[in-house]
Scaffold this active site. Sequence first.
Site, PDB file in Angstrom:
ATOM      1  N   LYS A  68      -6.338 -12.401 -14.141  1.00  0.00           N
ATOM      2  CA  LYS A  68      -5.312 -12.562 -12.982  1.00  0.00           C
ATOM      3  C   LYS A  68      -7.040 -13.419 -12.462  1.00  0.00           C
ATOM      4  CE  LYS A  68      -1.055  -9.908 -13.243  1.00  0.00           C
ATOM      5  NZ  LYS A  68      -1.118  -8.666 -12.040  1.00  0.00           N
ATOM      6  N   ASP A 104       4.768 -11.462  -8.404  1.00  0.00           N
ATOM      7  CA  ASP A 104       4.546 -10.079  -8.573  1.00  0.00           C
ATOM      8  C   ASP A 104       5.632  -9.851  -7.276  1.00  0.00           C
ATOM      9  OD1 ASP A 104       3.783  -9.491 -10.266  1.00  0.00           O
ATOM     10  OD2 ASP A 104       1.861  -8.704 -10.038  1.00  0.00           O
TER      11      ASP A 104
HETATM   12  P1  NAP Z   1      -4.680  -1.911 -10.201  1.00  0.00           P
HETATM   13  O1  NAP Z   1      -4.964  -2.932  -9.619  1.00  0.00           O
HETATM   14  O2  NAP Z   1      -5.769  -0.705 -11.249  1.00  0.00           O
HETATM   15  O3  NAP Z   1      -4.888  -0.826  -8.614  1.00  0.00           O
HETATM   16  C1  NAP Z   1      -4.131   0.571  -8.914  1.00  0.00           C
HETATM   17  C2  NAP Z   1      -3.712   1.129  -7.534  1.00  0.00           C
HETATM   18  O4  NAP Z   1      -3.832   2.331  -7.744  1.00  0.00           O
HETATM   19  C3  NAP Z   1      -5.415   0.948  -6.419  1.00  0.00           C
HETATM   20  O5  NAP Z   1      -4.537   1.401  -5.731  1.00  0.00           O
HETATM   21  C4  NAP Z   1      -5.830   2.560  -7.020  1.00  0.00           C
HETATM   22  O6  NAP Z   1      -6.233   3.072  -5.529  1.00  0.00           O
HETATM   23  C5  NAP Z   1      -4.542   3.077  -6.750  1.00  0.00           C
HETATM   24  N1  NAP Z   1      -5.346   4.641  -7.646  1.00  0.00           N
HETATM   25  C6  NAP Z   1      -5.113   4.577  -8.915  1.00  0.00           C
HETATM   26  N2  NAP Z   1      -5.342   6.084  -9.558  1.00  0.00           N
HETATM   27  C7  NAP Z   1      -5.258   6.766  -8.157  1.00  0.00           C
HETATM   28  C8  NAP Z   1      -5.190   8.228  -8.281  1.00  0.00           C
HETATM   29  N3  NAP Z   1      -4.912   9.145  -9.045  1.00  0.00           N
HETATM   30  N4  NAP Z   1      -5.002   8.283  -6.655  1.00  0.00           N
HETATM   31  C9  NAP Z   1      -4.120   6.834  -6.676  1.00  0.00           C
HETATM   32  N5  NAP Z   1      -4.922   5.964  -6.117  1.00  0.00           N
HETATM   33  C10 NAP Z   1      -4.796   6.092  -7.463  1.00  0.00           C
HETATM   34  O7  NAP Z   1      -3.276  -1.847 -10.517  1.00  0.00           O
HETATM   35  P2  NAP Z   1      -2.109  -2.983 -10.243  1.00  0.00           P
HETATM   36  O8  NAP Z   1      -1.942  -3.742 -11.028  1.00  0.00           O
HETATM   37  O9  NAP Z   1      -1.941  -3.278  -9.116  1.00  0.00           O
HETATM   38  O10 NAP Z   1      -0.478  -1.704 -10.833  1.00  0.00           O
HETATM   39  C11 NAP Z   1      -0.426  -0.737 -10.248  1.00  0.00           C
HETATM   40  C12 NAP Z   1       0.755  -0.002 -10.412  1.00  0.00           C
HETATM   41  O11 NAP Z   1       2.203  -1.084 -10.648  1.00  0.00           O
HETATM   42  C13 NAP Z   1       0.829  -0.116 -12.505  1.00  0.00           C
HETATM   43  O12 NAP Z   1       1.024   1.044 -12.726  1.00  0.00           O
HETATM   44  C14 NAP Z   1       0.953  -0.970 -13.165  1.00  0.00           C
HETATM   45  O13 NAP Z   1       1.733  -1.020 -13.995  1.00  0.00           O
HETATM   46  C15 NAP Z   1       2.755  -0.904 -11.535  1.00  0.00           C
HETATM   47  N6  NAP Z   1       3.328  -2.559 -11.768  1.00  0.00           N
HETATM   48  C16 NAP Z   1       4.542  -2.669 -12.204  1.00  0.00           C
HETATM   49  C17 NAP Z   1       4.752  -4.259 -11.973  1.00  0.00           C
HETATM   50  C18 NAP Z   1       6.441  -4.575 -11.658  1.00  0.00           C
HETATM   51  O14 NAP Z   1       6.372  -5.808 -12.587  1.00  0.00           O
HETATM   52  N7  NAP Z   1       7.216  -2.909 -11.981  1.00  0.00           N
HETATM   53  C19 NAP Z   1       4.504  -5.476 -11.704  1.00  0.00           C
HETATM   54  C20 NAP Z   1       2.426  -5.125 -11.592  1.00  0.00           C
HETATM   55  C21 NAP Z   1       2.088  -3.754 -11.676  1.00  0.00           C
HETATM   56  P3  NAP Z   1      -8.087   2.767  -5.805  1.00  0.00           P
HETATM   57  O15 NAP Z   1      -8.386   1.231  -4.889  1.00  0.00           O
HETATM   58  O16 NAP Z   1      -8.379   3.856  -4.041  1.00  0.00           O
HETATM   59  O17 NAP Z   1      -8.493   3.238  -7.202  1.00  0.00           O
END
Ligand code: NAP
Length: 273
Positions: A68, A104
Amino acid sequence: MITAKTSLYGLIGNPVDHSVSPLMHNTAFKKLGIDAVYLAFKSENTEDTISALKTLGARGFNCTMPAKSDCAVLCDKLSEEAELTKSVNTVVVEGDKLTGHSTDGAGFFLNLKNNGVDYDKNILLLGAGGAARSIAARAVIENVPSLTILNRTVKKAKALADSLASYDTNINYGGLDELPEAVKKADIIINATSYGMGEDKSIVDGSLLRPDQVVCDIVYKPRETALLKAAKKAGCKTVDGLGMVACQAAYAFELWTGKEFPLGEILEVLEKN
Ligand code: NAP
């Protein structure tokens, strides 16, 4: 049917074999009688893969992790959200020019609207990763009155808040220790962290929630997360993450084809998948 004129669309990233995007877009092409195909390409090198897609005459493609941000740098033009998030999940190819979009956040808010949620409210956003950044960018573009961003790593929440400071939305940020106080002030609570993905634990303690609040989880595996279960028990309206998956695809499809995405049918397909 694939013909000599079939248009090529696709997904690049690594891994891509879990993606529902081919299912969604190929179903939509078939439903609308569009002579096009959407394929998933596992990519080791974003620049090489994009160059190959351009050579093959692809009309557009999606990017997933880790492509991305590299893709944002490789585009000739970026939409407002892609510029704000420095991240691209949808590319439109016109000649040899690439325009990058980030759908998104728009998908998230379209899904709220489709669920009858008025989001001209105080929003609490948990997370500052890729998805949270896209939701925050769209929130300020949609001019929500107030946005609080809490993240495990506070400096990421601060960087996100700072990047959106020129918009009219009142933005606060902090760490997850501020969650109980922030929940009290919120009308809409959004989990945009991966907390609760594939496991039965909620980032918000259900005892903090009130029936007048809307609780959203963008995690969609499981579809009903522990957070959503707790929110339902507290009497809140809940919005799960599956609709956002279809809505972000709807924006991409419309950018590529100019045609309306058959959202209802795609949601049914996703629910059965
Ligand atoms: P990402 O860029 O890796 O970001 C992960 C986020 O989760 C960060 O804010 C991270 O905090 C936090 N996090 C991870 N583990 C944690 C924990 N144990 N306790 C507290 N915070 C935690 O991932 P992303 O792409 O944003 O995706 C996040 C989620 O959204 C995933 O589950 C993904 O499958 C889902 N998603 C869904 C859609 C949809 O269309 N429904 C679209 C995109 C993503 P830190 O910054 O402190 O690491």
